[in-house]
Design a protein around this motif. Structure first.
Motif, PDB file in Angstrom:
ATOM      1  N   HIS A 170      -4.719  -1.936  -2.695  1.00 40.09           N
ATOM      2  CA  HIS A 170      -3.854  -2.230  -1.554  1.00 40.09           C
ATOM      3  C   HIS A 170      -3.428  -3.697  -1.481  1.00 40.09           C
ATOM      4  O   HIS A 170      -2.349  -3.995  -0.981  1.00 40.09           O
ATOM      5  N   ALA A 171      -4.251  -4.606  -1.988  1.00 40.97           N
ATOM      6  CA  ALA A 171      -3.871  -6.017  -1.946  1.00 40.97           C
ATOM      7  C   ALA A 171      -2.633  -6.257  -2.812  1.00 40.97           C
ATOM      8  O   ALA A 171      -1.653  -6.858  -2.362  1.00 40.97           O
ATOM      9  N   LEU A 172      -2.673  -5.761  -4.039  1.00 42.95           N
ATOM     10  CA  LEU A 172      -1.525  -5.924  -4.936  1.00 42.95           C
ATOM     11  C   LEU A 172      -0.303  -5.165  -4.431  1.00 42.95           C
ATOM     12  O   LEU A 172       0.825  -5.627  -4.552  1.00 42.95           O
ATOM     13  N   GLY A 199       0.529  -4.834  -1.538  1.00 43.69           N
ATOM     14  CA  GLY A 199       1.047  -5.507  -0.352  1.00 43.69           C
ATOM     15  C   GLY A 199       2.109  -6.541  -0.640  1.00 43.69           C
ATOM     16  O   GLY A 199       2.786  -7.009   0.279  1.00 43.69           O
ATOM     17  N   GLU A 200       2.297  -6.888  -1.904  1.00 42.83           N
ATOM     18  CA  GLU A 200       3.230  -7.979  -2.227  1.00 42.83           C
ATOM     19  C   GLU A 200       4.646  -7.715  -1.727  1.00 42.83           C
ATOM     20  O   GLU A 200       5.227  -8.539  -1.013  1.00 42.83           O
ATOM     21  N   GLU A 201       5.230  -6.608  -2.111  1.00 40.40           N
ATOM     22  CA  GLU A 201       6.618  -6.349  -1.699  1.00 40.40           C
ATOM     23  C   GLU A 201       6.758  -6.129  -0.195  1.00 40.40           C
ATOM     24  O   GLU A 201       7.672  -6.681   0.425  1.00 40.40           O
ATOM     25  N   PRO A 202       5.869  -5.335   0.431  1.00 38.05           N
ATOM     26  CA  PRO A 202       5.996  -5.178   1.890  1.00 38.05           C
ATOM     27  C   PRO A 202       5.858  -6.494   2.656  1.00 38.05           C
ATOM     28  O   PRO A 202       6.579  -6.724   3.625  1.00 38.05           O
ATOM     29  N   ARG A 227      -1.990  -1.335   2.322  1.00 40.26           N
ATOM     30  CA  ARG A 227      -2.642  -0.089   2.735  1.00 40.26           C
ATOM     31  C   ARG A 227      -1.857   0.595   3.853  1.00 40.26           C
ATOM     32  O   ARG A 227      -1.823   1.810   3.936  1.00 40.26           O
ATOM     33  N   TRP A 228      -1.200  -0.197   4.692  1.00 39.10           N
ATOM     34  CA  TRP A 228      -0.404   0.396   5.773  1.00 39.10           C
ATOM     35  C   TRP A 228       0.663   1.312   5.190  1.00 39.10           C
ATOM     36  O   TRP A 228       0.912   2.380   5.710  1.00 39.10           O
ATOM     37  N   TYR A 229       1.304   0.854   4.111  1.00 41.47           N
ATOM     38  CA  TYR A 229       2.405   1.615   3.509  1.00 41.47           C
ATOM     39  C   TYR A 229       1.949   2.770   2.630  1.00 41.47           C
ATOM     40  O   TYR A 229       2.576   3.809   2.611  1.00 41.47           O
ATOM     41  N   THR A 230       0.868   2.563   1.887  1.00 40.78           N
ATOM     42  CA  THR A 230       0.428   3.615   0.962  1.00 40.78           C
ATOM     43  C   THR A 230      -0.588   4.554   1.589  1.00 40.78           C
ATOM     44  O   THR A 230      -0.755   5.671   1.119  1.00 40.78           O
ATOM     45  N   GLY A 231      -1.277   4.074   2.605  1.00 40.01           N
ATOM     46  CA  GLY A 231      -2.350   4.844   3.217  1.00 40.01           C
ATOM     47  C   GLY A 231      -3.645   4.755   2.435  1.00 40.01           C
ATOM     48  O   GLY A 231      -4.675   5.241   2.880  1.00 40.01           O
ATOM     49  N   ARG A 260      -4.394   9.139   5.015  1.00 39.94           N
ATOM     50  CA  ARG A 260      -4.756   7.728   5.147  1.00 39.94           C
ATOM     51  C   ARG A 260      -6.252   7.547   4.985  1.00 39.94           C
ATOM     52  O   ARG A 260      -7.027   8.320   5.538  1.00 39.94           O
ATOM     53  N   ASP A 261      -6.628   6.508   4.269  1.00 34.56           N
ATOM     54  CA  ASP A 261      -8.038   6.165   4.159  1.00 34.56           C
ATOM     55  C   ASP A 261      -8.556   5.567   5.467  1.00 34.56           C
ATOM     56  O   ASP A 261      -9.745   5.668   5.770  1.00 34.56           O
ATOM     57  N   TYR A 262      -7.680   4.934   6.228  1.00 37.30           N
ATOM     58  CA  TYR A 262      -8.023   4.341   7.523  1.00 37.30           C
ATOM     59  C   TYR A 262      -6.937   4.732   8.521  1.00 37.30           C
ATOM     60  O   TYR A 262      -5.751   4.654   8.199  1.00 37.30           O
ATOM     61  N   PRO A 263      -7.324   5.105   9.730  1.00 36.46           N
ATOM     62  CA  PRO A 263      -6.304   5.457  10.722  1.00 36.46           C
ATOM     63  C   PRO A 263      -5.502   4.227  11.169  1.00 36.46           C
ATOM     64  O   PRO A 263      -5.996   3.098  11.110  1.00 36.46           O
ATOM     65  N   ILE A 264      -4.292   4.461  11.621  1.00 39.00           N
ATOM     66  CA  ILE A 264      -3.433   3.371  12.096  1.00 39.00           C
ATOM     67  C   ILE A 264      -4.102   2.610  13.245  1.00 39.00           C
ATOM     68  O   ILE A 264      -3.954   1.386  13.349  1.00 39.00           O
ATOM     69  N   ALA A 265      -4.863   3.303  14.081  1.00 35.55           N
ATOM     70  CA  ALA A 265      -5.563   2.610  15.183  1.00 35.55           C
ATOM     71  C   ALA A 265      -6.487   1.521  14.626  1.00 35.55           C
ATOM     72  O   ALA A 265      -6.570   0.421  15.194  1.00 35.55           O
TER      73      ALA A 265
END
Length: 159
Positions: free
Chosen positions: A78-80, A82-85, A69-73, A26-31
């Protein structure tokens, strides 16, 4: 709608908890994703109040803007991504279809900081930049700096 947003945040926290269990780089942690989602929602409410946009819709769009980004990490595209999620997330929502479409568009467009979009798009972009700034991120891209300066001026804050 206030309680509907609380339900959305519960679902977001559950989703992020499930994604945290997955083994991925992940580029950013879930926290951070949790913190950023919640604080962007509050900044979005503030901006919506000032700009005459539905507070709860703004909070929802702001909280979901990084769902790709949550789904791909990954930060890239990440904006594009995000469409389906975000569409799946909103399927069970009681929002009107036009509001669902507005949230999806705000998610897709939030990385286009140099472009002007709908009032909801602009709230999401501004909340994102402002929240990152107040969390201590370095804001260095010219169009991010311009947006930050403008929103700080609108709120009578010094940067």
């Amino acid at each position: 709608m206030k309680w509907a947003f609380i339900n959305h945040m519960e679902r977001i926290n559950e989703l992020l908890g499930n994604l945290e269990q997955e083994e991925m780089k992940r580029d950013y942690p879930i926290a951070w994703e949790r913190t950023h989602a919640a604080s962007c929602a509050q900044v979005g409410r503030l901006l919506a109040q000032k700009r005459g946009v539905d507070l709860e819709l703004a909070a929802l769009a702001c909280s979901l803007h990084d769902i790709g980004r949550w789904y791909t990490g990954l930060q890239g595209d990440h904006a594009l991504r995000g469409e389906e999620p975000v569409r799946r997330f909103l399927e069970s929502s009681s929002l009107k279809e036009e509001d669902k479409k507005a949230v999806v568009q705000a998610v897709i467009r939030h990385s286009e900081k140099g472009k002007v979009g709908s009032p909801l798009d602009e709230i999401v972009k501004d909340a994102d930049v402002l929240d990152c700034y107040f969390h201590g991120d370095e804001i260095s891209k010219p169009y991010h700096l311009a947006r930050l300066k403008e929103v700080m001026g609108e709120l009578n804050l010094e940067s």
